[in-house]
Motif scaffolding. Structure first.
Motif: not given
Length: 259
Positions: A162-163, A198-201, A248-249
């Motif tokens: 997510q980075t 381990g991602g953030t919603a 796109n998610s």
């Protein structure tokens, strides 16, 4: 015509093999040096002809390091400039002396320039292009004096997190046992099916894949994955280009497929 030639060659060689087999002192035609002249020698001869020389089983490639007398090394003159050698013979280190000229390198995509340095040990910048399974390198500036080069085996990587990743000078920190958010991994196959956790919603994901592998990135939670990804940018790692894709998610995890 080529098929007919090889068929005729096979017939001639087989006939020769029969004659050689009857005269074992010396054993002529024993290409693989196993003490016997048989069909295996014929197979080795055809293989050597096909690969253009070199030991049986070795992959041949083009290699060049020099200034080409001040002329540009381009795709249409690659075979005129570069030498054909066994891939295992591509040197790992060496130097090139130039007299106010650009320096060029040609090598297969399985290799890459790890570093170029001048006589003082300072880094020499360069660019490259991909041509039919080869890389053509060129120094950004004309060189006066000598430069030292280091060639390394190409290793491909992939990333999900997510980075958004950026270009890396050197080798990324790799974790091939823990497939969690914001990690690089070694690309060991042409297809990957991996759940990244381990991602953030609510946060976007990013995936990096080698440009010259022609991979597409997919996420299993999308109905039409081909239409829901966009390519954001291109980064480099060890002179290799990587496409950065964004789906796109959002979510705490993603099932990533690369083909």
């Amino acid at each position: 015509m080529k098929t007919r030639f090889l068929t005729l060659l096979a017939a001639v060689l087989l006939g020769s093999i029969s004659a050689f087999a009857q005269n074992t002192n010396p054993v002529k035609g024993d290409v693989n040096e196993d003490g016997t002249v048989d069909v295996a020698d014929l197979v080795n001869v055809i293989k050597i002809m096909k690969e253009g020389g070199g030991a049986v089983g070795e992959k041949m490639c083009y290699w060049y390091a020099g200034t080409n007398n001040g002329n540009a090394v381009q795709a249409d003159n690659l075979t005129d400039v570069a030498s054909r050698i066994a891939e295992s013979e591509v040197p790992e280190t060496g130097s090139v002396t130039a007299n106010g000229q650009y320096v060029y390198f040609v090598m297969p995509e399985t290799k890459h320039i790890k570093s170029l340095t001048d006589g003082n040990g300072s880094a020499v910048e360069f660019t490259w292009t991909d041509v039919m399974g080869y890389k053509i390198y060129k120094t950004n500036n004309k060189i006066s004096g000598s430069i030292n080069f280091v060639v390394a085996q190409t290793v491909y990587y992939w990333y999900a997190g997510q980075t958004q990743p950026t270009s890396i000078s050197g080798t990324p920190t790799v974790d091939d046992t823990n497939f969690t958010n914001n990690k690089w991994h070694t690309l060991n196959a042409n297809q990957i099916n991996q759940t990244i956790t381990g991602g953030t919603a609510g946060n976007s994901w990013y995936v990096a894949v080698p440009t010259d592998k022609s991979f597409k990135a997919y996420a299993s939670d999308m109905a039409t994955p081909n239409n829901t990804w966009k390519k954001l940018s291109i980064i480099t790692i060890n002179s290799i280009s990587y496409d950065i894709w964004q789906p796109n998610s959002t979510g705490a995890k993603m099932n990533v497929y690369m083909k």
